[in-house]
Motif scaffolding. Structure first.
Motif, PDB file in Angstrom:
ATOM      1  N   UNK A 159    -103.753 -41.056  52.563  1.00  0.00           N
ATOM      2  CA  UNK A 159    -105.030 -41.622  52.133  1.00  0.00           C
ATOM      3  C   UNK A 159    -105.509 -40.976  50.843  1.00  0.00           C
ATOM      4  N   UNK A 160    -104.901 -41.364  49.721  1.00  0.00           N
ATOM      5  CA  UNK A 160    -105.227 -40.759  48.438  1.00  0.00           C
ATOM      6  C   UNK A 160    -106.405 -41.457  47.759  1.00  0.00           C
ATOM      7  N   UNK A 161    -107.096 -40.694  46.929  1.00  0.00           N
ATOM      8  CA  UNK A 161    -108.100 -41.271  46.041  1.00  0.00           C
ATOM      9  C   UNK A 161    -107.338 -41.798  44.830  1.00  0.00           C
ATOM     10  N   UNK A 162    -107.066 -43.102  44.828  1.00  0.00           N
ATOM     11  CA  UNK A 162    -106.204 -43.671  43.790  1.00  0.00           C
ATOM     12  C   UNK A 162    -106.841 -43.620  42.414  1.00  0.00           C
ATOM     13  N   UNK A 163    -108.164 -43.713  42.346  1.00  0.00           N
ATOM     14  CA  UNK A 163    -108.842 -43.629  41.049  1.00  0.00           C
ATOM     15  C   UNK A 163    -108.692 -42.221  40.475  1.00  0.00           C
ATOM     16  N   UNK A 164    -108.814 -41.202  41.323  1.00  0.00           N
ATOM     17  CA  UNK A 164    -108.657 -39.827  40.868  1.00  0.00           C
ATOM     18  C   UNK A 164    -107.211 -39.545  40.481  1.00  0.00           C
ATOM     19  N   UNK A 165    -106.276 -40.143  41.228  1.00  0.00           N
ATOM     20  CA  UNK A 165    -104.858 -39.982  40.907  1.00  0.00           C
ATOM     21  C   UNK A 165    -104.577 -40.517  39.511  1.00  0.00           C
ATOM     22  N   UNK A 166    -105.122 -41.684  39.199  1.00  0.00           N
ATOM     23  CA  UNK A 166    -104.929 -42.277  37.876  1.00  0.00           C
ATOM     24  C   UNK A 166    -105.553 -41.402  36.790  1.00  0.00           C
ATOM     25  N   UNK A 167    -106.732 -40.875  37.067  1.00  0.00           N
ATOM     26  CA  UNK A 167    -107.419 -40.015  36.095  1.00  0.00           C
ATOM     27  C   UNK A 167    -106.588 -38.762  35.806  1.00  0.00           C
ATOM     28  N   UNK A 168    -106.050 -38.155  36.868  1.00  0.00           N
ATOM     29  CA  UNK A 168    -105.215 -36.962  36.709  1.00  0.00           C
ATOM     30  C   UNK A 168    -103.946 -37.292  35.939  1.00  0.00           C
ATOM     31  N   UNK A 169    -103.374 -38.448  36.232  1.00  0.00           N
ATOM     32  CA  UNK A 169    -102.144 -38.874  35.548  1.00  0.00           C
ATOM     33  C   UNK A 169    -102.349 -38.934  34.042  1.00  0.00           C
ATOM     34  N   UNK A 170    -103.415 -39.583  33.611  1.00  0.00           N
ATOM     35  CA  UNK A 170    -103.635 -39.727  32.168  1.00  0.00           C
ATOM     36  C   UNK A 170    -103.964 -38.388  31.517  1.00  0.00           C
ATOM     37  N   UNK A 171    -104.677 -37.532  32.242  1.00  0.00           N
ATOM     38  CA  UNK A 171    -104.994 -36.210  31.695  1.00  0.00           C
ATOM     39  C   UNK A 171    -103.723 -35.387  31.498  1.00  0.00           C
ATOM     40  N   UNK A 172    -102.848 -35.402  32.492  1.00  0.00           N
ATOM     41  CA  UNK A 172    -101.599 -34.648  32.387  1.00  0.00           C
ATOM     42  C   UNK A 172    -100.652 -35.265  31.370  1.00  0.00           C
ATOM     43  N   UNK A 173    -100.678 -36.596  31.245  1.00  0.00           N
ATOM     44  CA  UNK A 173     -99.821 -37.265  30.257  1.00  0.00           C
ATOM     45  C   UNK A 173    -100.091 -36.740  28.860  1.00  0.00           C
ATOM     46  N   UNK A 197    -101.381 -33.797  28.129  1.00  0.00           N
ATOM     47  CA  UNK A 197    -101.003 -32.384  28.040  1.00  0.00           C
ATOM     48  C   UNK A 197     -99.493 -32.180  27.937  1.00  0.00           C
ATOM     49  N   UNK A 198     -98.720 -33.055  28.597  1.00  0.00           N
ATOM     50  CA  UNK A 198     -97.269 -32.884  28.641  1.00  0.00           C
ATOM     51  C   UNK A 198     -96.517 -33.578  27.510  1.00  0.00           C
ATOM     52  N   UNK A 199     -97.208 -34.407  26.746  1.00  0.00           N
ATOM     53  CA  UNK A 199     -96.485 -35.267  25.796  1.00  0.00           C
ATOM     54  C   UNK A 199     -95.600 -34.429  24.869  1.00  0.00           C
ATOM     55  N   UNK A 200     -94.323 -34.799  24.769  1.00  0.00           N
ATOM     56  CA  UNK A 200     -93.376 -34.024  23.941  1.00  0.00           C
ATOM     57  C   UNK A 200     -93.801 -33.863  22.487  1.00  0.00           C
ATOM     58  N   UNK A 201     -94.618 -34.777  21.966  1.00  0.00           N
ATOM     59  CA  UNK A 201     -95.040 -34.675  20.569  1.00  0.00           C
ATOM     60  C   UNK A 201     -95.823 -33.388  20.314  1.00  0.00           C
ATOM     61  N   UNK A 202     -96.494 -32.875  21.364  1.00  0.00           N
ATOM     62  CA  UNK A 202     -97.280 -31.649  21.212  1.00  0.00           C
ATOM     63  C   UNK A 202     -96.399 -30.405  21.152  1.00  0.00           C
ATOM     64  N   UNK A 203     -95.112 -30.574  21.452  1.00  0.00           N
ATOM     65  CA  UNK A 203     -94.215 -29.416  21.538  1.00  0.00           C
ATOM     66  C   UNK A 203     -93.092 -29.482  20.504  1.00  0.00           C
ATOM     67  N   UNK A 204     -93.295 -30.280  19.446  1.00  0.00           N
ATOM     68  CA  UNK A 204     -92.256 -30.439  18.434  1.00  0.00           C
ATOM     69  C   UNK A 204     -91.918 -29.125  17.752  1.00  0.00           C
ATOM     70  N   UNK A 205     -92.903 -28.234  17.602  1.00  0.00           N
ATOM     71  CA  UNK A 205     -92.682 -26.954  16.917  1.00  0.00           C
ATOM     72  C   UNK A 205     -92.581 -25.789  17.898  1.00  0.00           C
ATOM     73  N   UNK A 206     -92.491 -26.110  19.182  1.00  0.00           N
ATOM     74  CA  UNK A 206     -92.397 -25.065  20.200  1.00  0.00           C
ATOM     75  C   UNK A 206     -90.943 -24.650  20.385  1.00  0.00           C
ATOM     76  N   UNK A 207     -90.737 -23.645  21.236  1.00  0.00           N
ATOM     77  CA  UNK A 207     -89.375 -23.177  21.494  1.00  0.00           C
ATOM     78  C   UNK A 207     -88.599 -24.253  22.242  1.00  0.00           C
ATOM     79  N   UNK A 208     -87.268 -24.085  22.245  1.00  0.00           N
ATOM     80  CA  UNK A 208     -86.407 -25.081  22.893  1.00  0.00           C
ATOM     81  C   UNK A 208     -86.716 -25.198  24.374  1.00  0.00           C
ATOM     82  N   UNK A 209     -86.992 -24.070  25.046  1.00  0.00           N
ATOM     83  CA  UNK A 209     -87.235 -24.156  26.490  1.00  0.00           C
ATOM     84  C   UNK A 209     -88.589 -24.793  26.797  1.00  0.00           C
ATOM     85  N   UNK A 210     -89.567 -24.630  25.879  1.00  0.00           N
ATOM     86  CA  UNK A 210     -90.858 -25.306  26.073  1.00  0.00           C
ATOM     87  C   UNK A 210     -90.707 -26.815  25.860  1.00  0.00           C
TER      88      UNK A 210
END
Length: 225
Positions: free
Chosen positions: A53-67, A69-82
């Protein structure tokens, strides 16, 4: 990743500074992105208990927030393991969200976590006679098409349309019974460990999914005629 970094990851420690991460997506000390810990399931990835019984609206909100944060474009100048960690996190995020946002795929995934393989598709016992008649109607339509008898084709098609509506209503009924079990499952998770009760709920959900899959395939076959 070096051997030392691998050992740190496996012990839930930051691969960069060694701080305890407790399976967080980012290190709480140095804020570096972390690889997805081995054995992380989709519920845990979102910080959720294994409840249906998930809160689907909250799940969607979390998904977009994490998307973001995780987007590879933000890590173009980071180390290979990052960079690799951002790809892993993004991939896991997409798979987890795609699975958990839909109630049917969510329960299928939960069953898989408990060792249930996709059950053999079986007709609901109370619909065996109706399913037999439906298969006969499908064959009648195919036969009418071969003879090019337009009247018989129209008659067979009309009968199948009636049967299709009936099947869709029965699928909706099965969905209702399946989703009612979500509450029972979530209550079993909250209570003191009772593996027998949890297994009983899982067994019933697995059986309903088997019936649902069978009817879903029939509906698909009719629509493709």
């Amino acid at each position: 990743m070096t051997t030392t970094q691998t050992e740190l990851a496996e012990s839930s420690a930051c691969t960069h500074c060694g701080a305890r991460t407790e399976s967080a997506h980012f290190c709480p000390e140095c804020r570096r992105i972390q690889p997805v810990p081995e054995g992380t399931d989709y519920f845990k990835f979102f910080g959720l208990p294994q409840k249906l019984g998930l809160d689907e609206a909250q799940l969607e909100k979390t998904f977009y927030a994490l998307s973001r944060q995780f987007h590879p474009d933000y890590f173009m100048n980071a180390s290979a393991w990052e960079q690799q960690a951002s790809v892993e996190q993004s991939s896991m995020l997409n798979d987890a969200y795609r699975t958990l946002r839909d109630r049917t795929t969510r329960v299928k995934y939960l069953l898989s976590l408990y060792g249930y393989k996709e059950a053999e598709k079986k007709a609901p016992p109370d619909l065996l006679e109706e399913v037999f008649e439906l298969n006969m109607q499908i064959e009648e339509l195919k036969a009418a098409r071969k003879t090019a008898d337009e009247d018989e084709v129209a008659e067979a098609r009309a009968a199948l349309e009636v049967a299709l509506r009936s099947l869709e209503e029965k699928m909706a009924s099965i969905d209702g019974r399946l989703f009612e079990l979500f509450v029972e499952w979530d209550n079993a998770v909250d209570e003191a460990p009772n593996e027998d009760r949890k297994k009983s709920v899982l067994d019933r959900m697995s059986e309903l999914l088997s019936h649902r899959s069978y009817l879903h395939n029939l509906v698909r076959d009719i629509k493709e005629l």
